[in-house]
Design an enzyme around this catalytic site. Structure first.
Site, PDB file in Angstrom:
ATOM      1  N   TYR A   1       0.819  -1.210   0.000  1.00 24.49           N
ATOM      2  CA  TYR A   1       0.000   0.000   0.000  1.00 24.49           C
ATOM      3  C   TYR A   1       0.851   1.257   0.000  1.00 24.49           C
ATOM      4  CZ  TYR A   1      -4.243  -2.695   0.770  1.00 24.49           C
ATOM      5  OH  TYR A   1      -5.290  -3.570   0.620  1.00 24.49           O
TER       6      TYR A   1
ATOM      7  N   LYS B   1       2.652 -15.242   2.271  1.00 24.74           N
ATOM      8  CA  LYS B   1       2.620 -15.971   0.999  1.00 24.74           C
ATOM      9  C   LYS B   1       4.079 -16.296   0.655  1.00 24.74           C
ATOM     10  CE  LYS B   1       0.587 -17.607  -2.693  1.00 24.74           C
ATOM     11  NZ  LYS B   1      -0.276 -18.804  -2.649  1.00 24.74           N
TER      12      LYS B   1
ATOM     13  N   ASP C   1      -3.717 -17.990   1.195  1.00 20.97           N
ATOM     14  CA  ASP C   1      -4.836 -18.640   0.499  1.00 20.97           C
ATOM     15  C   ASP C   1      -5.457 -19.725   1.381  1.00 20.97           C
ATOM     16  OD1 ASP C   1      -2.439 -19.982   0.197  1.00 20.97           O
ATOM     17  OD2 ASP C   1      -2.687 -20.440  -1.930  1.00 20.97           O
TER      18      ASP C   1
ATOM     19  N   ASP D   1      -5.966  -6.505   5.074  1.00 22.07           N
ATOM     20  CA  ASP D   1      -7.123  -5.780   4.541  1.00 22.07           C
ATOM     21  C   ASP D   1      -8.168  -6.782   4.053  1.00 22.07           C
ATOM     22  OD1 ASP D   1      -8.719  -3.688   3.643  1.00 22.07           O
ATOM     23  OD2 ASP D   1      -7.668  -3.494   1.735  1.00 22.07           O
TER      24      ASP D   1
ATOM     25  N   ASP E   1     -11.817  -8.210   6.072  1.00 20.07           N
ATOM     26  CA  ASP E   1     -13.144  -8.066   5.460  1.00 20.07           C
ATOM     27  C   ASP E   1     -13.854  -9.420   5.421  1.00 20.07           C
ATOM     28  OD1 ASP E   1     -13.139  -5.324   5.023  1.00 20.07           O
ATOM     29  OD2 ASP E   1     -13.873  -5.522   2.966  1.00 20.07           O
TER      30      ASP E   1
HETATM   31  C1  IPM Z   1      -9.746  -0.481   5.452  1.00 17.76           C
HETATM   32  C2  IPM Z   1     -10.126   0.149   4.142  1.00 17.76           C
HETATM   33  C3  IPM Z   1      -8.984   1.037   3.685  1.00 17.76           C
HETATM   34  C4  IPM Z   1      -7.753   0.162   3.548  1.00 17.76           C
HETATM   35  C5  IPM Z   1      -9.253   1.810   2.391  1.00 17.76           C
HETATM   36  C6  IPM Z   1     -10.504   2.653   2.504  1.00 17.76           C
HETATM   37  C7  IPM Z   1      -8.072   2.651   1.992  1.00 17.76           C
HETATM   38  O1  IPM Z   1     -10.438  -0.822   3.217  1.00 17.76           O
HETATM   39  O2  IPM Z   1      -9.552   0.253   6.431  1.00 17.76           O
HETATM   40  O3  IPM Z   1      -9.621  -1.696   5.492  1.00 17.76           O
HETATM   41  O4  IPM Z   1      -7.584  -0.520   2.548  1.00 17.76           O
HETATM   42  O5  IPM Z   1      -6.957   0.158   4.466  1.00 17.76           O
HETATM   43 MG    MG Z   2     -10.426  -2.770   3.968  1.00 16.90          MG
END
Ligand code: IPM
Ligand code: MG
Length: 357
Positions: free
Chosen positions: A141, A190, A223, A247, A251
């Protein structure tokens, strides 16, 4: 205690839920005899509209002189063009980098009352309690990037890099947290493909064997981890991983409890203010309707009380009040599943009533 807390409401439902956190923080201050100076500043799309920048210098300066930062959410359809030169997400990445918040803590906790809202079966998911440590200021990132025409073909690149100290510090934090929990740490990488992952794994293994021999330690490929998270989520205690993998995996994990609207997160560095926010986004579809679930933000406030202000009793008071209102059957629309719903303000009213009870 006297503390300056910066509130960054941001976009979408951000202002609505931050308003509720403000009410709860004021209540905590009154009940426990603290003085919180709550200051609002701009970030994200609203900051772009008002100043041209997603992270105005005044916001950065205010955060630097604060004890902690509480953020709502950034982004929305108005600023969604991924090719735009200025985007709300830059505000979020920028403040993380500015405050050197290298560790993002994302607790994935199931609430017994809400387990039936999970897309997974109750007997798989019930009792899941995972604490993710996502590296937040390095990796791909923040790597070199660029685009252009190479040999007549349009191309783009982004580099992934990690240094030994970057891995050491987050592994240490995660291992310390594991000691206070179920004493189990999994590092995700990975390493079968990526060079930075090989470094990550080597450093993690060394830190764990030299400094935390008493913590049960395992490594998993990302994975495979994506599978195990769904098939046996209860087997995980603390998980540490890089920025990109964290990230994505968080999620995925956020779906386990069945209630994105309940999950807080904390971003911390080795010194200075931490940044606390709900995991969910700005939910533009329901913004302004007053129906957003404020509980993730209230739980983020609890994490702020705990990690940045070191007010454990106060943090537990907020967390207990949230559990109590769920147990009493209160539900905002996102977690209702057919039950009668309360709105954002009513949900917070109920939390406040529990806090004074
Ligand atoms: C998170 C979000 C952010 C990230 C985005 C909005 C930049 O997805 O906090 O996980 O990828 O860190
Ligand atoms: Mg995120």
């Amino acid at each position: 205690m006297e503390a300056k807390i910066v509130l960054l409401p941001g976009d979408g439902i951000g202002p609505e839920i931050i308003n509720q956190a403000e009410r709860v923080l004021e209540q905590i201050a009154a009940r426990f005899g603290h003085r919180f100076h709550l200051e609002r500043h701009l970030i994200g799309g609203i900051a772009i509209d008002q100043t041209g920048s997603p992270l105005p210098p005044e916001t950065v300066a205010a955060c630097h002189t604060s004890s902690a930062v509480l953020l709502g959410a950034v982004g929305g359809p108005k600023w969604d063009d991924p090719n735009a030169a200025v985007r709300p997400e830059q505000g979020l990445l920028g403040i993380r980098k500015e405050l050197q918040l290298f560790a993002n803590l994302r607790p994935i906790v199931t609430f017994a009352e809400l387990v039936d809202a999970s897309p997974l079966k109750r007997d798989v998911v019930e009792g899941t309690d995972i604490l993710f440590f996502r590296e937040l200021t390095g990796g791909i990132y923040f790597g070199d990037s660029g685009s252009g025409v190479v040999d007549g073909v349009e191309s783009a690149f982004q580099t992934m890099a990690y240094s030994v100290p970057e891995v050491e510090r987050i592994v240490r934090l995660a291992a310390e947290a594991a000691k206070g929990r179920r004493n189990h740490l999994v590092s995700v990488d990975k390493a079968n493909v990526l060079e930075p992952s090989r470094l990550w794994r080597r450093v993690a293994q060394r830190v764990m064997s030299e400094e935390f021999p008493e913590v049960r330690f395992e490594v998993l490929l990302v994975d495979a981890m994506a599978m195990h998270l769904i098939s046996r989520p209860r087997d995980f205690d603390v998980v540490v991983t890089s920025n990109l993998f964290g990230d994505i995996l968080t999620d995925e994990a956020s779906m386990l409890p069945g209630s994105l609207g309940m999950l807080p997160s904390a971003s911390v560095g080795s010194a200075g203010p931490g940044l606390f926010e709900p995991i969910h986004g700005s939910a533009p579809d329901i913004a302004g309707k007053g129906i957003a679930n404020p509980l993730a933000t209230l739980l983020a406030s609890a994490m702020m009380l705990r990690y940045s202000l070191h007010l454990e009793t106060e943090a537990v008071a907020v967390e207990t009040a949230v559990r109590d209102v769920l147990a009493a059957g209160l539900r905002t629309a996102d977690i209702a599943r057919g039950a009668t719903t309360v709105n954002t303000v009513q949900m917070t009213d109920a939390v406040l009533a529990k806090l004074t009870a």
